[in-house]
Scaffold this active site. Structure first.
Site, PDB file in Angstrom:
ATOM      1  N   ASP A 118       0.797  -1.236   0.000  1.00 10.94           N
ATOM      2  CA  ASP A 118       0.000   0.000   0.000  1.00 10.94           C
ATOM      3  C   ASP A 118       0.825   1.279   0.000  1.00 10.94           C
ATOM      4  OD1 ASP A 118      -2.591  -1.136  -0.038  1.00 10.94           O
ATOM      5  OD2 ASP A 118      -2.323  -1.739   2.048  1.00 10.94           O
ATOM      6  N   ASP A 179      -6.081  -3.435  -6.910  1.00  8.90           N
ATOM      7  CA  ASP A 179      -5.764  -2.192  -6.197  1.00  8.90           C
ATOM      8  C   ASP A 179      -4.307  -1.754  -6.405  1.00  8.90           C
ATOM      9  OD1 ASP A 179      -7.603  -4.029  -5.056  1.00  8.90           O
ATOM     10  OD2 ASP A 179      -7.730  -2.887  -3.200  1.00  8.90           O
ATOM     11  N   THR A 239     -11.465 -13.482  -5.004  1.00 11.62           N
ATOM     12  CA  THR A 239     -11.909 -12.203  -4.462  1.00 11.62           C
ATOM     13  C   THR A 239     -11.799 -12.211  -2.959  1.00 11.62           C
ATOM     14  OG1 THR A 239     -13.559 -10.467  -4.773  1.00 11.62           O
ATOM     15  CG2 THR A 239     -14.393 -12.601  -4.035  1.00 11.62           C
ATOM     16  N   ARG A 251     -15.179  -0.798  -6.628  1.00 14.74           N
ATOM     17  CA  ARG A 251     -14.004   0.016  -6.293  1.00 14.74           C
ATOM     18  C   ARG A 251     -12.755  -0.524  -6.979  1.00 14.74           C
ATOM     19  NH1 ARG A 251     -14.606   0.618  -1.130  1.00 14.74           N
ATOM     20  NH2 ARG A 251     -12.937  -0.637  -0.238  1.00 14.74           N
ATOM     21  N   TRP A 255     -10.251   1.448  -9.340  1.00 14.81           N
ATOM     22  CA  TRP A 255      -8.785   1.506  -9.174  1.00 14.81           C
ATOM     23  C   TRP A 255      -8.102   1.185 -10.505  1.00 14.81           C
ATOM     24  CZ3 TRP A 255      -8.302   4.164  -5.136  1.00 14.81           C
ATOM     25  CH2 TRP A 255      -8.652   3.801  -3.840  1.00 14.81           C
TER      26      TRP A 255
HETATM   27  N1  GLY Z   1      -7.307  -1.005  -1.274  1.00 15.26           N
HETATM   28  C1  GLY Z   1      -8.295  -1.513  -0.440  1.00 15.26           C
HETATM   29  C2  GLY Z   1      -9.653  -1.048  -0.770  1.00 15.26           C
HETATM   30  O1  GLY Z   1      -9.883  -0.453  -1.778  1.00 15.26           O
HETATM   31  O2  GLY Z   1     -10.528  -1.335   0.027  1.00 15.26           O
END
Ligand code: GLY
Length: 401
Positions: A118, A179, A239, A251, A255
């Site tokens: 992250d 992500d 997933t 989401r 991303w």
């Molecule tokens: N990167 C984690 C989320 O989008 O929840």
């Protein structure tokens, strides 16, 4: 709890937002107008002015409209200073800058911590924006250190950055998630600043692995794809935060749209622009007319399931960038429709209790962990998207467009 969620929803949806000209605007009227967007930012700035001076940690998620915190920043610690930087950029208020710098300082230990992938989420909206806006080299140097930390997670055999799990441990060793596309711009920044190609080369290779294995023929993607960590062989889709390995977590799709467009902008490689386009076309083909994504485009309740406003904010940013990358006005028009939906139905305007700006987010639906909540990335990307429309030169300077 259900009652309070419904109350929140009804409050957000029923509340008109006054524009600068004093005109009441509601949901679904058209693409968001500059006056509507200006009013939303004014609302955000006033909310931050009231709430931010009392915050000394990293907002993670709201519970009953109040922020709860993660002391070391978790994966979200970049978004709070990022939001403060953008509020400073918009308003010129020196207090927002001082609070942003203090929040950035609190992130410092994480730049050397390789616990997960992250580091781009953590250091791009915070330290890189700090460097771009102030010129202070400590932020630039720290971001390059963070990039060096991130590439420790590179699996050269499989050509991917491992998302989760401590280096040297077997759990999740071959797990890649969509992500991670958002963490690659940290690597592009490191190459830009140091002249060392290795960072960008890893970003390009990871993006290629992602587009080869995640993209389905219709442009949808799973949240996760697993590989054998020793041989690099593909295992298959999976997933954690989406409905199923064959679904499309909204989401994650957002991303990907944002991340692939960014990779095109950094490299000029048209394959990434084409991938972003395929992902965007899929998401837009299943987006509900209100412009606010459901948490997973293929959940059994289909278009009637709970929303994730953060997915909408992220997607709006990606679409605005993609419109420029492709010269396609349609992506900008759809982004403005999404912003109209977010501003018209998701702001916390009616609640004096609420500490965040954007309601109706979903963190992790399968885990029943955070449904109808506010999320720091919802607020951050709402700011970014609106500034991309209203103040394109300023946001370009802040985030390196
Ligand atoms: N990167 C984690 C989320 O989008 O929840």
């Amino acid at each position: 709890m259900n009652l309070s969620r419904r109350t929140l929803l009804a409050s957000a949806a029923a509340t008109p937002l006054l524009t600068g000209a004093g005109v009441a605007l509601g949901a679904g009227e058209a693409a968001a107008s500059p006056a509507t967007l200006r009013a939303a930012l004014d609302y955000g700035n006033s909310k931050l002015k009231a709430v931010a001076p009392g915050i000394t940690s990293f907002p993670e998620i709201t519970r009953a409209e109040k922020w709860t915190y993660v002391a070391d920043g978790g994966w979200v610690g970049g978004f709070w200073p990022g939001t403060l930087w953008l509020a400073h950029l918009d308003s010129g208020d020196a207090q927002f800058r001082a609070l942003a710098e203090a929040a950035c300082d609190r992130l410092a230990p994480r730049r050397l911590d390789p616990r997960d992938h992250d580091l781009g989420f953590l250091f791009y909206p915070s330290w890189i924006t700090a460097y771009r806006l102030t010129g202070a080299t400590k932020w630039r140097d720290g971001a390059v250190e963070a990039a060096n930390t991130l590439i420790q997670r590179w699996n050269a055999t499989g050509e991917f950055i491992r998302a989760w799990g401590r280096i040297g441990t077997p759990g999740n060793a071959g797990r890649v998630i969509i992500d991670t596309m958002m963490n690659l711009d940290l690597l592009a920044f490191a190459t830009e600043q140091t002249g060392d190609r290795k960072f960008l080369d890893i970003a390009i290779a990871h993006a290629r692995t992602t587009q080869t294995h995640f993209l389905r023929p219709d442009g949808s993607t799973p949240h996760v794809f697993d590989f054998d960590p020793d041989t690099g062989a593909a295992v298959g889709p999976n997933t954690v935060q989406g409905y199923s390995p064959t679904s499309s977590w909204s989401r994650g799709q957002a991303w990907g749209i944002y991340g692939f467009t960014t990779m095109y902008r950094r490299t000029g490689l048209r394959e990434f622009r084409d991938t972003a386009r395929r992902m965007a076309d899929y998401a837009l083909s299943v987006l509900t007319p209100d412009g606010v994504p459901v948490w997973d485009y293929r959940s059994p309740l289909g278009p009637n399931d709970v929303k994730d406003s953060s997915a909408g904010a992220i997607m709006a940013c990606g679409l605005l960038d993609l419109a420029k990358a492709t010269g396609t006005d349609r992506y900008r028009e759809r982004a403005l429709k999404i912003l109209d939906g977010l501003v018209g139905t998701c702001l916390t305007t009616r609640s004096s209790r609420a500490e965040a700006i954007l309601a109706r987010g979903t963190r992790n639906r399968p885990a029943e962990d955070g449904v109808e909540v506010s999320l720091p990335y919802g607020d951050y990307y709402l700011y970014e998207a609106i500034l991309r429309v209203l103040k394109p030169a300023q946001i370009a300077r802040a985030i390196g467009l």
